[in-house]
Design an enzyme around this catalytic site. Structure first.
Site, PDB file in Angstrom:
ATOM      1  N   TYR A  31       0.841  -1.218   0.000  1.00  0.00           N
ATOM      2  CA  TYR A  31       0.000   0.000   0.000  1.00  0.00           C
ATOM      3  C   TYR A  31       0.857   1.243   0.000  1.00  0.00           C
ATOM      4  CZ  TYR A  31       0.728   1.141   4.981  1.00  0.00           C
ATOM      5  OH  TYR A  31       1.284   1.505   6.195  1.00  0.00           O
ATOM      6  N   LYS A 145       6.466  -1.975   2.355  1.00  0.00           N
ATOM      7  CA  LYS A 145       5.216  -1.387   2.864  1.00  0.00           C
ATOM      8  C   LYS A 145       4.071  -2.335   2.538  1.00  0.00           C
ATOM      9  CE  LYS A 145       3.120   3.213   3.317  1.00  0.00           C
ATOM     10  NZ  LYS A 145       3.370   3.406   4.756  1.00  0.00           N
ATOM     11  N   GLU A 177      11.520   2.323  15.000  1.00  0.00           N
ATOM     12  CA  GLU A 177      10.661   3.373  14.434  1.00  0.00           C
ATOM     13  C   GLU A 177       9.352   3.391  15.215  1.00  0.00           C
ATOM     14  OE1 GLU A 177       9.322   2.477  10.429  1.00  0.00           O
ATOM     15  OE2 GLU A 177       9.168   0.337  10.847  1.00  0.00           O
ATOM     16  N   LEU A 201      10.610   0.896   7.978  1.00  0.00           N
ATOM     17  CA  LEU A 201      10.141   1.374   6.675  1.00  0.00           C
ATOM     18  C   LEU A 201      10.907   2.656   6.370  1.00  0.00           C
ATOM     19  CD1 LEU A 201       7.928   1.050   4.396  1.00  0.00           C
ATOM     20  CD2 LEU A 201       6.765   2.912   5.568  1.00  0.00           C
TER      21      LEU A 201
HETATM   22  C1  LIG Z   1       5.710   1.569  10.079  1.00  0.00           C
HETATM   23  C2  LIG Z   1       5.821   2.916   9.412  1.00  0.00           C
HETATM   24  N1  LIG Z   1       7.006   3.557   9.457  1.00  0.00           N
HETATM   25  C3  LIG Z   1       7.166   4.771   8.885  1.00  0.00           C
HETATM   26  C4  LIG Z   1       6.125   5.397   8.219  1.00  0.00           C
HETATM   27  C5  LIG Z   1       6.355   6.763   7.610  1.00  0.00           C
HETATM   28  O1  LIG Z   1       6.364   6.641   6.216  1.00  0.00           O
HETATM   29  P1  LIG Z   1       5.986   7.871   5.277  1.00  0.00           P
HETATM   30  O2  LIG Z   1       6.866   9.026   5.731  1.00  0.00           O
HETATM   31  O3  LIG Z   1       6.303   7.384   3.905  1.00  0.00           O
HETATM   32  O4  LIG Z   1       4.549   8.162   5.493  1.00  0.00           O
HETATM   33  C6  LIG Z   1       4.869   4.753   8.128  1.00  0.00           C
HETATM   34  C7  LIG Z   1       3.755   5.460   7.387  1.00  0.00           C
HETATM   35  N2  LIG Z   1       2.510   4.873   7.434  1.00  0.00           N
HETATM   36  C8  LIG Z   1       1.499   5.385   6.585  1.00  0.00           C
HETATM   37  C9  LIG Z   1       1.431   6.891   6.518  1.00  0.00           C
HETATM   38  O5  LIG Z   1       0.064   7.216   6.672  1.00  0.00           O
HETATM   39  N3  LIG Z   1      -0.637   6.102   7.074  1.00  0.00           N
HETATM   40  C10 LIG Z   1       0.172   5.015   7.110  1.00  0.00           C
HETATM   41  O6  LIG Z   1      -0.080   3.893   7.492  1.00  0.00           O
HETATM   42  C11 LIG Z   1       4.708   3.494   8.726  1.00  0.00           C
HETATM   43  O7  LIG Z   1       3.521   2.847   8.682  1.00  0.00           O
END
Ligand SMILES: Cc1ncc(COP(=O)(O)O)c(CN[C@@H]2CONC2=O)c1O
Length: 282
Positions: A31, A145, A177, A201
């Site tokens: 996703y 992701k 994270e 991620l």
């Molecule tokens: C586990 C994890 N780490 C880091 C990030 C940050 O990544 P981005 O900077 O690319 O957003 C996300 C973003 N998760 C998405 C962001 O919005 N909703 C979500 O589930 C995440 O789910």
């Protein structure tokens, strides 16, 4: 509202998924979630590059190329007359009778996408949030992701039940994270964050903030750091498409320094906001 279903546009009510969809049965899918300002998707190219990598790592064939996907997402935003908000989409390996191994014959993957308007005041978290330390019990491919978010969900729920806004995850005392974000600390003027490997991620916002730090001449170390270093940091903040740059001012019962957003965090947030204003004006 209008949703994207493979290569067509349907009403939300028409959006149905087969009970044997592998995304539904195994979390076998990927996703992306992007921010939309003024009807335009922010950092689109970085998101599309990561999507293509996720597909390669899961050996998923995208239904069509990312240029066409971007066109469809643009149309989805326009069909919903959305100016500011998020676009979320996912791609599963498709529907077939339940077997763990990949289908012998290729099946069509299932792409679904939707938009979510936001009226939230961007600086909602400018004053900072409270986080809680939670064991990182996830698998070892957090760099992809995927729709496999149960470890993230359980951590997020755990933090919520402890009265925190977000979980900061650690493996044997090494901070990785957040459950939905990346985590940065500042110590003696240096920005420190976990290296982009399979334990985290590689967030698009993380990449963007590192680039901002370079532009502002803020020294950066991409290295592992411990929960001790986190608790003794001068500043801490989280980054994601959803929270942009949000200060962390408390971790469980411990204030991060004086419990106020840090000076470097604020500088990065201001620079981020300026870039967004420029993007909006383009
Ligand atoms: C586990 C994890 N780490 C880091 C990030 C940050 O990544 P981005 O900077 O690319 O957003 C996300 C973003 N998760 C998405 C962001 O919005 N909703 C979500 O589930 C995440 O789910």
């Amino acid at each position: 509202s209008v949703i994207l279903y493979n290569d067509t546009f349907l009403t939300r009510e028409q959006g149905k998924v087969d009970m044997e969809d592998r995304g539904y049965q195994f979390g076998d899918g990927i996703y992306e979630a992007l921010r939309v300002y003024n009807g335009k998707m922010f950092l689109l190219d970085l998101h599309m590059k990561r999507l293509a990598r996720s597909a390669r790592e899961l050996r998923l064939t995208l239904p069509y190329d990312t240029d066409h996907l971007a066109e469809n997402l643009d149309k989805l935003i326009k069909e919903n007359k959305m100016e500011n908000g998020y676009v979320y989409f996912q791609i599963t390996r498709g529907a077939i009778e339940r077997k763990h191994r990949f289908p012998e014959k290729p099946i069509s993957c299932v792409l679904t996408g939707s938009v979510e308007e936001t009226t939230q005041d961007e600086d909602l978290h400018a004053e900072g949030i409270k986080a809680s330390l939670v064991d990182d019990i996830r698998w070892l491919r957090c760099d992809i992701k995927t729709l496999n978010l149960l470890g993230n969900v359980l951590a997020n729920q755990d933090a919520f039940e402890k009265g925190a806004d977000e979980a900061i995850l650690h493996r044997d005392g090494v901070v990785t994270e957040g459950s939905t974000c990346n985590v940065f600390i500042v110590k003696d003027g240096t920005l420190i964050t976990h290296p982009a490997n399979h334990f985290i991620l590689n967030g698009i916002t993380r990449i963007f903030v590192l680039e901002l730090a370079n532009r502002l001449g803020i020294p950066v170390e991409e290295r592992t750091y411990t929960t001790e270093e986190l608790l003794n940091a001068d500043e801490a903040f989280i980054t994601s498409t959803g929270v942009r740059v949000t200060p962390v001012v408390q971790i469980d019962d411990h204030l991060v320094r004086d419990g106020k957003p840090g000076q470097i965090t604020t500088r990065l947030l201001d620079a981020f906001n300026q870039d967004v204003d420029q993007f909006i004006a383009e």
